[in-house]
Structure formats: structure tokens, C-alpha cells
Design an enzyme around this catalytic site. Structure first.
Site, PDB file in Angstrom:
ATOM      1  N   ALA A   1       0.954  -0.959  -0.042  1.00 41.83           N
ATOM      2  CA  ALA A   1      -0.077   0.035   0.014  1.00 41.83           C
ATOM      3  C   ALA A   1       0.971   1.183  -0.079  1.00 41.83           C
ATOM      4  CB  ALA A   1      -0.846  -0.110   1.302  1.00 41.83           C
TER       5      ALA A   1
ATOM      6  N   GLU B   1      -0.670  -9.224  -0.969  1.00 42.47           N
ATOM      7  CA  GLU B   1      -2.021  -9.343  -0.939  1.00 42.47           C
ATOM      8  C   GLU B   1      -3.046  -9.357  -2.105  1.00 42.47           C
ATOM      9  OE1 GLU B   1      -2.060  -6.463   2.240  1.00 42.47           O
ATOM     10  OE2 GLU B   1      -3.035  -7.799   3.521  1.00 42.47           O
TER      11      GLU B   1
HETATM   12  N1  CO8 Z   1       4.610   3.105  -0.462  1.00 38.49           N
HETATM   13  C1  CO8 Z   1       4.976   4.340  -1.074  1.00 38.49           C
HETATM   14  N2  CO8 Z   1       6.088   4.591  -1.591  1.00 38.49           N
HETATM   15  C2  CO8 Z   1       6.973   3.152  -1.892  1.00 38.49           C
HETATM   16  C3  CO8 Z   1       6.593   2.236  -1.237  1.00 38.49           C
HETATM   17  C4  CO8 Z   1       5.456   2.246  -0.385  1.00 38.49           C
HETATM   18  N3  CO8 Z   1       5.038   0.920  -0.016  1.00 38.49           N
HETATM   19  N4  CO8 Z   1       7.617   1.194  -1.655  1.00 38.49           N
HETATM   20  C5  CO8 Z   1       8.651   2.138  -2.263  1.00 38.49           C
HETATM   21  N5  CO8 Z   1       8.244   3.007  -2.448  1.00 38.49           N
HETATM   22  C6  CO8 Z   1       8.934   4.556  -3.076  1.00 38.49           C
HETATM   23  C7  CO8 Z   1      10.028   4.840  -1.952  1.00 38.49           C
HETATM   24  O1  CO8 Z   1       9.731   5.779  -1.129  1.00 38.49           O
HETATM   25  C8  CO8 Z   1      10.902   5.457  -3.386  1.00 38.49           C
HETATM   26  O2  CO8 Z   1      10.589   6.507  -3.485  1.00 38.49           O
HETATM   27  P1  CO8 Z   1      11.592   7.837  -3.838  1.00 38.49           P
HETATM   28  O3  CO8 Z   1      12.412   7.528  -4.962  1.00 38.49           O
HETATM   29  O4  CO8 Z   1      10.605   9.109  -4.160  1.00 38.49           O
HETATM   30  O5  CO8 Z   1      12.291   8.054  -2.604  1.00 38.49           O
HETATM   31  C9  CO8 Z   1      10.719   4.581  -4.433  1.00 38.49           C
HETATM   32  O6  CO8 Z   1       9.396   3.709  -4.118  1.00 38.49           O
HETATM   33  C10 CO8 Z   1      11.628   3.412  -4.671  1.00 38.49           C
HETATM   34  O7  CO8 Z   1      11.927   2.813  -3.410  1.00 38.49           O
HETATM   35  P2  CO8 Z   1      13.410   2.461  -2.507  1.00 38.49           P
HETATM   36  O8  CO8 Z   1      14.363   3.501  -2.780  1.00 38.49           O
HETATM   37  O9  CO8 Z   1      13.089   2.103  -1.183  1.00 38.49           O
HETATM   38  O10 CO8 Z   1      13.837   1.318  -3.393  1.00 38.49           O
HETATM   39  P3  CO8 Z   1      14.822   0.167  -2.778  1.00 38.49           P
HETATM   40  O11 CO8 Z   1      15.206  -0.848  -4.163  1.00 38.49           O
HETATM   41  O12 CO8 Z   1      15.923   0.710  -2.077  1.00 38.49           O
HETATM   42  O13 CO8 Z   1      13.903  -0.858  -1.793  1.00 38.49           O
HETATM   43  C11 CO8 Z   1      12.059  -1.900  -1.123  1.00 38.49           C
HETATM   44  C12 CO8 Z   1      12.779  -1.500  -2.324  1.00 38.49           C
HETATM   45  C13 CO8 Z   1      12.694  -2.930  -0.191  1.00 38.49           C
HETATM   46  C14 CO8 Z   1      11.007  -2.518  -1.751  1.00 38.49           C
HETATM   47  C15 CO8 Z   1      11.794  -0.767  -0.420  1.00 38.49           C
HETATM   48  O14 CO8 Z   1      11.327   0.158  -1.042  1.00 38.49           O
HETATM   49  C16 CO8 Z   1      10.385  -1.045   0.678  1.00 38.49           C
HETATM   50  O15 CO8 Z   1      10.750  -1.544   1.740  1.00 38.49           O
HETATM   51  N6  CO8 Z   1       9.117  -0.483   0.501  1.00 38.49           N
HETATM   52  C17 CO8 Z   1       8.199  -0.591   1.519  1.00 38.49           C
HETATM   53  C18 CO8 Z   1       7.759  -1.871   1.534  1.00 38.49           C
HETATM   54  C19 CO8 Z   1       6.793  -2.055   2.324  1.00 38.49           C
HETATM   55  O16 CO8 Z   1       6.736  -1.905   3.830  1.00 38.49           O
HETATM   56  N7  CO8 Z   1       5.385  -2.407   2.014  1.00 38.49           N
HETATM   57  C20 CO8 Z   1       4.217  -2.648   2.856  1.00 38.49           C
HETATM   58  C21 CO8 Z   1       3.535  -1.413   3.094  1.00 38.49           C
HETATM   59  S1  CO8 Z   1       2.114  -1.570   4.140  1.00 38.49           S
HETATM   60  C22 CO8 Z   1       1.029  -2.355   3.413  1.00 38.49           C
HETATM   61  O17 CO8 Z   1       1.079  -2.581   2.219  1.00 38.49           O
HETATM   62  C23 CO8 Z   1      -0.380  -2.668   4.371  1.00 38.49           C
HETATM   63  C24 CO8 Z   1      -1.558  -2.934   3.177  1.00 38.49           C
HETATM   64  C25 CO8 Z   1      -2.790  -2.562   4.047  1.00 38.49           C
HETATM   65  C26 CO8 Z   1      -3.241  -1.231   4.264  1.00 38.49           C
HETATM   66  C27 CO8 Z   1      -4.626  -1.162   4.598  1.00 38.49           C
HETATM   67  C28 CO8 Z   1      -4.968   0.245   4.615  1.00 38.49           C
HETATM   68  C29 CO8 Z   1      -5.093   1.246   5.762  1.00 38.49           C
END
Ligand code: CO8
Length: 259
Positions: free
Chosen positions: A66, A114
Site C-alpha cells: 500500500a 495481498e
Molecule cells: N509506499 C510508498 N512508496 C513506496 C513504497 C510504498 N509501499 N515502496 C517503495 N516506495 C517508493 C520509495 O519511497 C521510493 O520513492 P522515492 O524515490 O521518491 O524516495 C521508491 O518507491 C523506490 O523505493 P526504494 O528507494 O526504497 O527502493 P529500494 O530498491 O531501495 O527498496 C523496497 C525496495 C525494499 C521494496 C523498499 O522500497 C521498501 O521497503 N518499500 C516498502 C515496503 C513495505 O513496507 N510495504 C508494505 C506497506 S504496508 C501495506 O502494504 C499494508 C497494506 C494494508 C493497508 C491497509 C490500509 C489502511
């Protein structure tokens, strides 16, 4: 077909290819993606669709969750509404009476995992990475992950992935039953399309009812075995069953009409 803001939709002779199109944010699922997915699912006429393939734009991610920037300040009601809306849209995908296949290219994390799990199958590239990292953020899965992960891989392994937030590779996902098949790099969409085309040759009513019956197993309001008996009876009276049985006996390919 209508226009969408955050997904790309191609109708390839009834095979619908959906690409989540926010590559700079690793295809994080924001409200706009959900608006588009909901629109799409409300618009599609299953009778005219062979199946749906869902994938992510770029080479890095199916969907990295998300969109964290959107839901971090929602408040209790807002967060519950968002979670419930995600559930409703993912149920629409799970209950669609034609196959829906996730073609997983890269990260499928949190909401991305999911979404992939709400699809009927997952065809994955060698770089696929699945995980439910919500505990790292202080939340739990909000789009069905705490339930569907158990359905797919069993309680013990689901508990491990949910509690540690660890990611699993394509090979591990295949071993766990989370992935159906691993393709060569970049081959996941083609493989998913191939599967859908193969399924589209089968009897359409039987396909839709099979999806419904498999889902019934996990629906506490239904008794799957008696549903199966009823459905078996109903389908035995269709033109497609007569055609399927005749084609077998006459050693020819069946020509199903969905009736
Ligand atoms: N949300 C928003 N932005 C994201 C997300 C995300 N989930 N994942 C990546 N991005 C963005 C980063 O902020 C970054 O943006 P910017 O270039 O502007 O800084 C860009 O994508 C590239 O990401 P990274 O630089 O972090 O790329 P890496 O290769 O270094 O890392 C990862 C890749 C490991 C995937 C890393 O981006 C990461 O850990 N992302 C988050 C993963 C995460 O925690 N996902 C779970 C989110 S919680 C969720 O999904 C709950 C669902 C239920 C919600 C219910 C609603 C209330």
C-alpha cells in the site's frame, strides 16, 4: 474502454492485461490504483473476458505495498474504511468467474502480496520477492493478508512470514505454494497469458463454478460439499456438458458455448 490514471488496461481479444503503472513508487497501491481497479472490475463483462493478468510496470516491482505516504495519517475510521474498501475490491478479483493471474515481476510486498494472493494463481519471475512486512511499520496486513496467506501456505509458515516480515524468493514461494510457477526473467506475463488462453478453451460455466466452489471452502457462511453437489447437478444439465461428453466419445475437440 474507459481511461484510467494509475493502471494500464489492454484488451487482447478478451484477455485483459492490467499493469499497475506507478513504477517510480514501485507500483505502491494508492487510492488512485484502487479507484481504477474498482472501476475495471465493475466494468468488465465476464462473458466477454477470457481472463485477467495483473502485473506491475517496470522490472523492479509487482507492487511494493500500500502507498505508505497515504495511510500513515488516516486515523482509526479512515484506516478501517481503507482496509474495508481494499477487501471489497480484492473479493471482486477473487470471485471473478474467469481466471485472474498475478504475473509477479519483483517485489510483491504488503498490499502487493495481498493483491497477488487475491488472484487465482501467481506466475512469478526469478526476481520475485514476496513478503508481509507490516510488523516493521507497526501495523498488521489490511488487505486480507492475515487470512489468505494461511489459506495458501498453512498456519505455521504464514505465522513465520507475518511475524518476521521476512521476504521470500521466487524459489521459496514456489516451495511454499505461494507461487504456481517460475518463469525465465521477463517471461511471467507471457506465461500467465498462455495459462489463461489454455483455460479459455474449457467450458466457461464449469470454470466459473470451479472458482466459486474453491472460494466456498474458505467462506464460513457456505457448506462447500453441498454446494458442490448442487453445482454438479446443475452443470450436468447444460449444453456444454452434453457437448463435452459427446466430443469425448466422438474423439473430437469440444466446442463450448457457455450454455
Ligand atoms: N509506499 C510508498 N512508496 C513506496 C513504497 C510504498 N509501499 N515502496 C517503495 N516506495 C517508493 C520509495 O519511497 C521510493 O520513492 P522515492 O524515490 O521518491 O524516495 C521508491 O518507491 C523506490 O523505493 P526504494 O528507494 O526504497 O527502493 P529500494 O530498491 O531501495 O527498496 C523496497 C525496495 C525494499 C521494496 C523498499 O522500497 C521498501 O521497503 N518499500 C516498502 C515496503 C513495505 O513496507 N510495504 C508494505 C506497506 S504496508 C501495506 O502494504 C499494508 C497494506 C494494508 C493497508 C491497509 C490500509 C489502511
Amino acid at each position: 474502454m474507459q481511461t484510467y490514471n494509475s493502471i494500464l488496461v489492454e484488451d487482447l481479444e478478451g484477455l485483459i492485461l492490467v499493469t499497475i503503472n506507478r513504477p517510480k513508487a514501485l507500483n505502491a497501491l494508492n487510492t488512485s490504483v484502487f479507484d481504477d481497479l474498482e472501476n475495471l472490475m465493475n466494468t468488465l463483462n465476464p462473458a466477454q473476458v477470457k481472463g485477467i493478468v495483473i502485473t506491475g510496470s517496470g522490472e523492479k516491482a509487482f507492487a511494493a505495498g500500500a502507498d505508505i505516504s497515504e495511510f500513515s495519517s488516516l486515523g482509526i475510521d479512515g484506516a478501517q474504511n481503507m482496509s474495508k474498501r481494499g477487501h471489497d475490491i480484492f473479493f471482486q478479483i477473487e470471485r471473478f468467474p474467469k481466471p485472474v493471474i498475478a504475473a509477479v515481476n519483483g517485489f510483491a510486498l504488503g498490499g502487493g502480496c495481498e493483491l497477488a494472493m487475491a488472484c487465482h494463481m501467481r506466475v512469478v519471475g526469478p526476481n520475485a520477492k514476496f513478503g508481509q512486512p507490516e510488523v516493521n511499520l507497526g501495523i498488521v496486513p489490511g488487505y486480507g493478508g492475515s487470512q489468505r496467506l494461511i489459506q495458501l501456505i498453512g498456519k505455521g509458515k504464514a505465522m513465520e512470514l507475518l511475524l518476521t516480515g521476512n521476504m521470500v524468493s521466487a524459489d521459496e514461494a514456489l516451495n511454499l505454494g505461494l507461487a504456481n510457477v517460475i518463469t525465465e526473467e521477463g517471461g511471467e506475463v507471457e506465461k500467465a497469458k498462455e495459462l489463461i488462453l489454455r483455460i479459455s478453451k474449457k467450458a466457461p460455466l464449469a470454470i466459473g463454478e470451479t472458482i466459486r466452489l474453491v472460494n466456498a471452502y474458505f467462506d464460513k457462511s457456505q457448506e462447500g460439499f453441498s454446494e458442490e453437489v448442487k453445482t454438479f447437478g446443475a452443470l450436468s444439465n447444460t449444453a456444454d456438458f452434453k457437448e463435452g461428453a459427446s466430443a469425448f466419445l466422438e474423439k473430437r475437440k469440444a466446442n463450448f458455448t457457455g450454455k
